[in-house]
Design an enzyme around this catalytic site. Structure first.
Site, PDB file in Angstrom:
ATOM      1  N   LYS A 110      -3.051   6.870  -4.298  1.00 44.45           N
ATOM      2  CA  LYS A 110      -2.107   7.746  -3.598  1.00 44.45           C
ATOM      3  C   LYS A 110      -2.820   8.873  -2.865  1.00 44.45           C
ATOM      4  O   LYS A 110      -2.341   9.315  -1.819  1.00 44.45           O
ATOM      5  CB  LYS A 110      -1.053   8.295  -4.565  1.00 44.45           C
ATOM      6  CG  LYS A 110      -0.224   7.177  -5.170  1.00 44.45           C
ATOM      7  CD  LYS A 110       1.253   7.459  -5.288  1.00 44.45           C
ATOM      8  CE  LYS A 110       2.019   6.157  -5.351  1.00 44.45           C
ATOM      9  NZ  LYS A 110       3.070   6.037  -6.298  1.00 44.45           N
ATOM     10  N   LYS A 192       1.059  -4.842  -4.176  1.00 37.99           N
ATOM     11  CA  LYS A 192       2.330  -4.974  -4.894  1.00 37.99           C
ATOM     12  C   LYS A 192       3.497  -4.540  -4.019  1.00 37.99           C
ATOM     13  O   LYS A 192       3.343  -3.709  -3.120  1.00 37.99           O
ATOM     14  CB  LYS A 192       2.296  -4.194  -6.209  1.00 37.99           C
ATOM     15  CG  LYS A 192       2.482  -2.722  -6.067  1.00 37.99           C
ATOM     16  CD  LYS A 192       2.874  -2.079  -7.403  1.00 37.99           C
ATOM     17  CE  LYS A 192       3.160  -0.620  -7.141  1.00 37.99           C
ATOM     18  NZ  LYS A 192       3.914   0.068  -8.124  1.00 37.99           N
ATOM     19  N   LYS A 195       8.548   0.321  -2.627  1.00 42.75           N
ATOM     20  CA  LYS A 195       9.583   0.856  -1.740  1.00 42.75           C
ATOM     21  C   LYS A 195       9.037   1.944  -0.835  1.00 42.75           C
ATOM     22  O   LYS A 195       9.613   2.242   0.190  1.00 42.75           O
ATOM     23  CB  LYS A 195      10.768   1.365  -2.552  1.00 42.75           C
ATOM     24  CG  LYS A 195      10.412   2.405  -3.581  1.00 42.75           C
ATOM     25  CD  LYS A 195      11.558   2.622  -4.569  1.00 42.75           C
ATOM     26  CE  LYS A 195      11.009   3.329  -5.797  1.00 42.75           C
ATOM     27  NZ  LYS A 195      11.912   3.363  -6.913  1.00 42.75           N
TER      28      LYS A 195
HETATM   29  P1  AMP Z   1       8.406   3.002  -9.435  1.00 46.38           P
HETATM   30  O1  AMP Z   1       9.201   2.421  -8.328  1.00 46.38           O
HETATM   31  O2  AMP Z   1       6.967   3.097  -9.063  1.00 46.38           O
HETATM   32  O3  AMP Z   1       8.992   4.239 -10.020  1.00 46.38           O
HETATM   33  O4  AMP Z   1       8.427   1.926 -10.599  1.00 46.38           O
HETATM   34  C1  AMP Z   1       9.476   1.767 -11.519  1.00 46.38           C
HETATM   35  C2  AMP Z   1       9.201   0.611 -12.464  1.00 46.38           C
HETATM   36  O5  AMP Z   1       9.158  -0.624 -11.753  1.00 46.38           O
HETATM   37  C3  AMP Z   1       7.878   0.726 -13.209  1.00 46.38           C
HETATM   38  O6  AMP Z   1       8.020   0.224 -14.512  1.00 46.38           O
HETATM   39  C4  AMP Z   1       6.965  -0.138 -12.382  1.00 46.38           C
HETATM   40  O7  AMP Z   1       5.890  -0.630 -13.131  1.00 46.38           O
HETATM   41  C5  AMP Z   1       7.897  -1.254 -11.946  1.00 46.38           C
HETATM   42  N1  AMP Z   1       7.441  -1.810 -10.657  1.00 46.38           N
HETATM   43  C6  AMP Z   1       7.247  -1.142  -9.497  1.00 46.38           C
HETATM   44  N2  AMP Z   1       6.836  -1.975  -8.518  1.00 46.38           N
HETATM   45  C7  AMP Z   1       6.728  -3.207  -9.085  1.00 46.38           C
HETATM   46  C8  AMP Z   1       6.357  -4.492  -8.603  1.00 46.38           C
HETATM   47  N3  AMP Z   1       5.995  -4.715  -7.329  1.00 46.38           N
HETATM   48  N4  AMP Z   1       6.383  -5.531  -9.472  1.00 46.38           N
HETATM   49  C9  AMP Z   1       6.766  -5.344 -10.749  1.00 46.38           C
HETATM   50  N5  AMP Z   1       7.142  -4.171 -11.264  1.00 46.38           N
HETATM   51  C10 AMP Z   1       7.129  -3.100 -10.459  1.00 46.38           C
END
Ligand code: AMP
Ligand code: TRP
Length: 324
Positions: A110, A192, A195
């Site tokens: 980041k 990965k 969003k």
């Molecule tokens: P975040 O959007 O980064 O707050 O992620 C929220 C949750 O979703 C966390 O447990 C992440 O590990 C999971 N997560 C985010 N992006 C992915 C992805 N591309 N594949 C699987 N899990 C994800």
């Protein structure tokens, strides 16, 4: 067993979050003592729009409920409504070595992505996450693969604290769903799905059917024609097979067989149809919830109260041990 997890309210939830996190939560709430949070304090360390934050929090709350989290079975709350999270984070900072924080992959990624916004909040992010988890004595933390490192640092912090001040915190375990662990971007299967990055590579949980179809049909595939799982040479197709497998509850082998002799186009069309069908109910539920603001806020208020009760009791103990 106590379970804790959270998602940042940074815009629309995508199928990676859904498969990597929320689907696990839904089954856990049936048998465990679960606490799920909207972690808004974690959302402000990367560029964000302060005018949209409250809207995003409300949106994430409706998403949690639409996906099937049940406020009768678990606590749903907003992190910033429980001040103990920052209070504990500050205290834990006093036993966290700088080197450990600087080594975190997320911090490195980041800071590279937003060189104009490398703030200490981003560096301290894992300490706040540790506080989230340790405040509630969580035994298990369902997360995606990308958060594993943050859980390791949480465990280190807890162990260090227990050693220095006496046994206080439960050492939490990560809980990582195998296939859903990492859903990759449709545009770049080396990265990965996220969003905050690309929109074409990311399928929102509430994308319109036409958008879903368009994105799947445009997904990067690999050379060759076969629908075969091969994460080394066929990253694009393997990612799509993964998504298909989890949504259809079929094994990868079964799907490969089903599409034997067929091309990428046929497979993508089937995947788009499957996704559209599976996401239909969640969409419908969410549109009903959006109209029922009072209900959604009452759920959060109840959750905030429940979380405060547990967090404040834990904080009392921690402060006493630290001589505060
Ligand atoms: P975040 O959007 O980064 O707050 O992620 C929220 C949750 O979703 C966390 O447990 C992440 O590990 C999971 N997560 C985010 N992006 C992915 C992805 N591309 N594949 C699987 N899990 C994800
Ligand atoms: N850091 C997590 C992410 O980006 C979100 C998060 C914050 C979290 N606090 C947490 C996840 C506590 C699990 C437990 O995905």
């Amino acid at each position: 067993m106590r379970v804790f997890s959270g998602i940042r309210p940074t815009g629309q939830i995508h199928i990676g979050n859904y498969l990597g996190a929320i689907t696990q939560w839904i089954s856990l709430q049936e048998k465990e003592d679960c606490i799920f949070s909207i972690v808004d304090w974690h959302a402000i360390v990367t560029p964000y729009d302060e005018k949209k934050l409250q809207e995003n929090i409300f949106d994430l709350a409706t998403t949690y409920l639409a996906c099937g989290l049940n406020p009768e079975k678990c606590i749903l709350f907003v992190q910033s409504q429980v001040k103990e999270h920052v209070e504990l984070a500050w205290l834990l900072g006093s036993i966290t070595p700088l080197g450990e924080l600087k080594r975190m992959t997320q911090f490195k990624d980041k800071s590279e992505k937003h060189p104009e916004y490398v703030n200490t909040g981003l560096l301290n992010y894992p300490i706040l996450m540790a506080a989230d988890i340790l405040l509630y004595d969580a035994n298990q933390v369902p997360i995606g693969q990308d958060q594993k490192q943050h859980l390791e640092i949480t465990r280190n912090i807890a162990e260090r604290f227990n050693k220095k001040y006496g046994k206080t915190f439960v050492i939490p375990e990560p809980m990582i769903m195998k296939e859903g662990a990492k859903i990759m971007s449709l545009q770049n299967p080396e990265k990965k799905m996220s969003k905050t990055d690309d929109t074409k590579g990311c399928i929102g949980l509430f994308d319109k059917p036409e958008e879903i179809k368009e994105k799947i049909m445009a997904a990067t595939t690999d050379s060759g024609k076969e629908i075969k799982y091969d994460v080394i040479n066929k990253k694009g197709i393997s990612n799509l097979l993964n998504i298909y497998s989890i949504f259809s509850h079929k094994t990868i082998k079964e799907i490969e067989k089903e599409f034997e002799g067929k091309g990428y186009g046929d497979f993508k069309k089937a995947l788009a149809e499957l996704l559209i069908e599976k996401l239909k109910d969640i969409r419908k539920k969410k549109s009903e919830l959006i109209k029922n603001k009072e209900y959604v806020y009452s759920v959060l208020e109840k959750g905030n109260k429940g979380a405060r009760k547990i967090a404040s009791a834990k904080m009392e103990k921690v402060k006493k041990l630290m001589g505060l």
